[in-house]
Each structure stands twice: as structure tokens, then as C-alpha cells.
Scaffold this motif. Structure first.
Motif, PDB file in Angstrom:
ATOM      1  N   LYS A  17       0.837  -1.209   0.000  1.00 34.82           N
ATOM      2  CA  LYS A  17       0.000   0.000   0.000  1.00 34.82           C
ATOM      3  C   LYS A  17       0.866   1.251   0.000  1.00 34.82           C
ATOM      4  O   LYS A  17       0.566   2.238  -0.692  1.00 34.82           O
ATOM      5  CB  LYS A  17      -0.907  -0.013   1.240  1.00 34.82           C
ATOM      6  CG  LYS A  17      -1.750   1.249   1.439  1.00 34.82           C
ATOM      7  CD  LYS A  17      -2.776   1.038   2.528  1.00 34.82           C
ATOM      8  CE  LYS A  17      -2.154   0.829   3.873  1.00 34.82           C
ATOM      9  NZ  LYS A  17      -1.575   2.070   4.444  1.00 34.82           N
ATOM     10  N   ASN A  38      -9.365   8.781  -2.113  1.00 32.76           N
ATOM     11  CA  ASN A  38      -9.559   7.941  -0.935  1.00 32.76           C
ATOM     12  C   ASN A  38     -11.019   7.585  -0.718  1.00 32.76           C
ATOM     13  O   ASN A  38     -11.321   6.532  -0.142  1.00 32.76           O
ATOM     14  CB  ASN A  38      -8.976   8.643   0.289  1.00 32.76           C
ATOM     15  CG  ASN A  38      -7.473   8.490   0.362  1.00 32.76           C
ATOM     16  OD1 ASN A  38      -6.971   7.425   0.646  1.00 32.76           O
ATOM     17  ND2 ASN A  38      -6.752   9.558   0.055  1.00 32.76           N
ATOM     18  N   ARG A  41     -11.339   4.601  -2.690  1.00 29.04           N
ATOM     19  CA  ARG A  41     -10.728   3.477  -1.959  1.00 29.04           C
ATOM     20  C   ARG A  41     -11.681   2.935  -0.905  1.00 29.04           C
ATOM     21  O   ARG A  41     -11.828   1.719  -0.740  1.00 29.04           O
ATOM     22  CB  ARG A  41      -9.426   3.923  -1.298  1.00 29.04           C
ATOM     23  CG  ARG A  41      -8.270   4.133  -2.248  1.00 29.04           C
ATOM     24  CD  ARG A  41      -7.073   4.713  -1.508  1.00 29.04           C
ATOM     25  NE  ARG A  41      -6.601   3.817  -0.471  1.00 29.04           N
ATOM     26  CZ  ARG A  41      -5.750   4.180   0.495  1.00 29.04           C
ATOM     27  NH1 ARG A  41      -5.308   5.422   0.548  1.00 29.04           N
ATOM     28  NH2 ARG A  41      -5.347   3.323   1.388  1.00 29.04           N
ATOM     29  N   CYS A  45     -13.365  -0.745  -0.524  1.00 30.80           N
ATOM     30  CA  CYS A  45     -13.276  -1.553   0.691  1.00 30.80           C
ATOM     31  C   CYS A  45     -14.654  -2.018   1.150  1.00 30.80           C
ATOM     32  O   CYS A  45     -14.805  -3.128   1.681  1.00 30.80           O
ATOM     33  CB  CYS A  45     -12.602  -0.759   1.808  1.00 30.80           C
ATOM     34  SG  CYS A  45     -10.816  -0.562   1.609  1.00 30.80           S
ATOM     35  N   TYR A 192     -15.494   1.166   7.056  1.00 32.37           N
ATOM     36  CA  TYR A 192     -15.328   1.795   5.740  1.00 32.37           C
ATOM     37  C   TYR A 192     -16.581   2.531   5.285  1.00 32.37           C
ATOM     38  O   TYR A 192     -16.486   3.462   4.481  1.00 32.37           O
ATOM     39  CB  TYR A 192     -14.855   0.752   4.727  1.00 32.37           C
ATOM     40  CG  TYR A 192     -13.454   0.289   5.042  1.00 32.37           C
ATOM     41  CD1 TYR A 192     -12.406   1.202   5.034  1.00 32.37           C
ATOM     42  CD2 TYR A 192     -13.188  -1.021   5.411  1.00 32.37           C
ATOM     43  CE1 TYR A 192     -11.119   0.808   5.363  1.00 32.37           C
ATOM     44  CE2 TYR A 192     -11.897  -1.422   5.743  1.00 32.37           C
ATOM     45  CZ  TYR A 192     -10.871  -0.502   5.726  1.00 32.37           C
ATOM     46  OH  TYR A 192      -9.594  -0.891   6.070  1.00 32.37           O
ATOM     47  N   VAL A 230      -4.986   2.706  -7.150  1.00 31.91           N
ATOM     48  CA  VAL A 230      -6.089   2.903  -6.201  1.00 31.91           C
ATOM     49  C   VAL A 230      -6.729   1.561  -5.852  1.00 31.91           C
ATOM     50  O   VAL A 230      -7.040   1.291  -4.682  1.00 31.91           O
ATOM     51  CB  VAL A 230      -7.137   3.871  -6.786  1.00 31.91           C
ATOM     52  CG1 VAL A 230      -8.370   3.937  -5.876  1.00 31.91           C
ATOM     53  CG2 VAL A 230      -6.549   5.261  -6.952  1.00 31.91           C
ATOM     54  N   MET A 233      -4.344  -0.381  -3.614  1.00 27.92           N
ATOM     55  CA  MET A 233      -4.313   0.242  -2.290  1.00 27.92           C
ATOM     56  C   MET A 233      -5.564  -0.090  -1.484  1.00 27.92           C
ATOM     57  O   MET A 233      -5.497  -0.264  -0.266  1.00 27.92           O
ATOM     58  CB  MET A 233      -4.166   1.762  -2.430  1.00 27.92           C
ATOM     59  CG  MET A 233      -2.781   2.208  -2.883  1.00 27.92           C
ATOM     60  SD  MET A 233      -2.724   3.976  -3.245  1.00 27.92           S
ATOM     61  CE  MET A 233      -2.812   4.668  -1.607  1.00 27.92           C
ATOM     62  N   ALA A 234      -6.717  -0.181  -2.148  1.00 20.71           N
ATOM     63  CA  ALA A 234      -7.956  -0.528  -1.451  1.00 20.71           C
ATOM     64  C   ALA A 234      -7.876  -1.939  -0.875  1.00 20.71           C
ATOM     65  O   ALA A 234      -8.224  -2.177   0.288  1.00 20.71           O
ATOM     66  CB  ALA A 234      -9.143  -0.406  -2.408  1.00 20.71           C
TER      67      ALA A 234
END
Length: 305
Positions: A17, A38, A41, A45, A192, A230, A233-234
Motif C-alpha cells: 500500500k 480515498n 478506496r 473496501c 469503511y 487505487v 491500495m484498497a
């Protein structure tokens, strides 16, 4: 040992990440850009969380328990603050600096858990924590030599990053201790959802403010160039949080969070040297050695047990 295995998986997700965040952070021109990315993201999630619950076919776990909800709200809001401040902070200095400051956030779950959850910190662990802070200072001075003096804005962003990080970790311990036997997947899903809601509100506010002085890009124009980063990273954000919460069931706060951040610090330095050409110096190497000694001291009681 199971707790350390979960923590190792969390660290692996965290370093991937971190790499993706560093690679994508330079494309985010405005604060609202970071919030938008984000938000995507967090939504990803949520999809992951729903998919995992669907695979387990346990929809009855999605009860609106007040304790789970307020802990998830704390976790979600702090997660939102952390991911945005983290992405913005890594644009203001060397990659290593963020991880150094996150050591400050480790003290939040340690102190709270020692006071309220009977997770005492013995003398050798306090000494190890002190050595860890010294290691952070050594590596912080390395970064100042590399990138120059830190601005007040960058310093504030790093402090916000550290505080939100510490409170996010604390929420994991709150969930484990106050909701014994609680479903980790449900906790992550609610986290989330709250994070996404927080980021949507903040993104709208910042976009409205920045629209007065900047030409805003469309959401698609912001996300499309870094869509792969992205997405990765999620997945890694979810895995990092899930496995750290799982590890919190088996390890005391004094074991899991210094080890988590200390391990991240060492891995970040290796990554920064290999991928981002931040040269290692004698000072940075001394910092890593001190970090390793500190982590050994902090986890010595568990290893002896």
C-alpha cells in the motif's frame, strides 16, 4: 504465534500500500483530489467487505449493535483522516518521514490499553519504546539532511497523520475488548462505511472551497490515471486493517503496535532506497539498528513466554 502471523500479513499489505501511495501521490494536485481518491478506496473496501460477508453467507451478523457502531464510527472517521493526511504528507518530504512520525501515534493505544484493558507495559518495554523514539529521531534527522528543513504545514500534516493513525489502532483494541467474539468482517465493513461518508462530506467541502481559486479536474480525470494503484491500495488497506485487528485478539498493544510500526519503518527505508532512490547513510542505518533492538526489547516478554 498466530498473532505474529496475522501481523506479518498486515505488514506485507502495508508495504505494498505504501509503494502504491507514493507512486500515485504525486498526481494529486489538490487536497480535494486526495479526498476523492480515498473516497473511491473506501467504497472499494465496502465492496470487499460485503463480498466477504456474502461468501460466508452470514447476513445475520450485520446487526446494528450500538457498541460496534460507535467503535466503527471512531475507526472510520480516523481512517478517513489518516489516509488523506498520509497521502498529502508524503508529498511534502522524504518517504521515510511519514513512518517516523507515526511512531508518535503508537503511544495512544499503548497508554489507553494499559489504563483500561489490563495490558501493562513493563520496564523493559518502556525502555524499548524510548529506544524506538530515539531511532525515529535519528532517522528524522537523516531526512532533514536529505530534503531540507520541514515547513510548519508539513509538520502539522504529519502530526495529524500520527494522531489519526494511533486512534485507528486504538479502535481495533476497543473492538476486540468491548465486543468479545465480534465479527471482524462486520467491524471492517462498518468502518469503511463511516470512512466513506466522512470523506464524501470533506471532499464536497474542499472542492467547493478550492473551486474559487483552482480549476478542478473531473473525478474521472483524477482517478483514471492511477486507477490500478487505487485498486491495489484498497485491497491492501482492507487487508492491513483486517489482519491487524485479528492480531489484536492475540497480542497486547505493547507488542503489536510498536512491532507493526517499527517493522513498517524498516521496510519503508528498504523500499525508499530501492524504488525511490533515497540513499541510506550511516545515520539511517544506525536508526534501523536501534529500531531492531527496540522491537526485540518490547517483544522479549512474549518471546520468553
Amino acid at each position: 504465534m498466530l498473532g505474529y502471523l496475522f501481523l506479518a500479513l498486515a505488514l506485507l499489505a502495508g508495504v505494498v500500500k505504501g509503494y502504491c501511495g507514493k507512486k500515485s501521490g504525486g498526481t494529486l494536485v489538490l487536497t480535494s483530489d486526495a479526498m476523492l481518491v480515498n473516497t473511491v478506496r473506501m467504497l472499494a473496501c465496502i465492496v470487499i467487505g460485503v463480498a466477504l460477508i456474502a461468501l460466508g453467507n452470514d447476513w445475520s451478523a450485520l446487526t446494528l449493535d450500538p457498541t460496534v457502531l460507535w467503535i466503527s464510527a471512531l475507526s472510520g472517521v480516523c481512517t478517513a483522516l489518516f489516509v488523506v493526511s498520509w497521502l498529502l504528507a508524503i508529498r511534502t518530504g522524504a518517504f521515510m518521514m511519514v513512518d517516523v512520525f507515526l511512531l508518535m501515534g503508537v503511544l495512544i493505544p499503548l497508554i489507553v490499553c494499559a489504563i483500561f484493558f489490563d495490558e501493562p507495559i513493563i520496564l523493559i518495554q518502556w525502555i524499548g519504546i524510548a529506544v524506538l523514539i530515539v531511532a525515529g529521531y535519528v532517522m528524522c534527522s537523516y531526512n532533514a539532511k536529505l530534503k531540507g528543513k520541514m515547513t510548519l504545514g508539513a509538520f502539522f500534516m504529519l502530526l495529524l497523520c500520527a494522531a489519526s493513525y494511533g486512534c485507528t489502532d486504538l479502535s481495533q483494541k476497543l473492538f476486540v475488548n468491548l465486543v468479545p467474539g465480534g465479527d471482524n468482517s462486520v467491524f471492517q465493513l462498518y468502518t469503511y462505511i463511516f470512512a466513506a461518508l466522512t470523506l464524501v462530506i470533506c471532499s464536497l467541502v474542499f472542492r467547493a472551497h478550492e473551486k474559487k481559486t483552482h480549476e478542478l479536474r473531473s473525478p474521472i480525470a483524477v482517478v483514471k490515471p492511477i486507477a490500478i494503484y487505487v485498486g491495489v491500495m484498497a485491497i491492501c488497506l482492507y487487508a492491513n486493517s483486517y489482519f491487524k485487528t485479528a492480531a489484536a485478539t492475540y497480542l497486547d498493544a505493547a507488542q503489536i503496535y510498536p512491532l507493526s510500526q517499527g517493522g513498517s519503518l524498516v521496510l519503508a527505508m528498504i523500499m525508499a532506497a530501492i524504488f525511490f532512490k533515497e540513499k541510506s547513510t550511516l545515520r539511517s542505518i544506525i536508526g534501523v539498528v536501534l529500531c531492531a533492538v527496540a522491537l526485540l526489547m518490547i517483544n522479549l516478554p512474549a518471546l520468553q513466554g
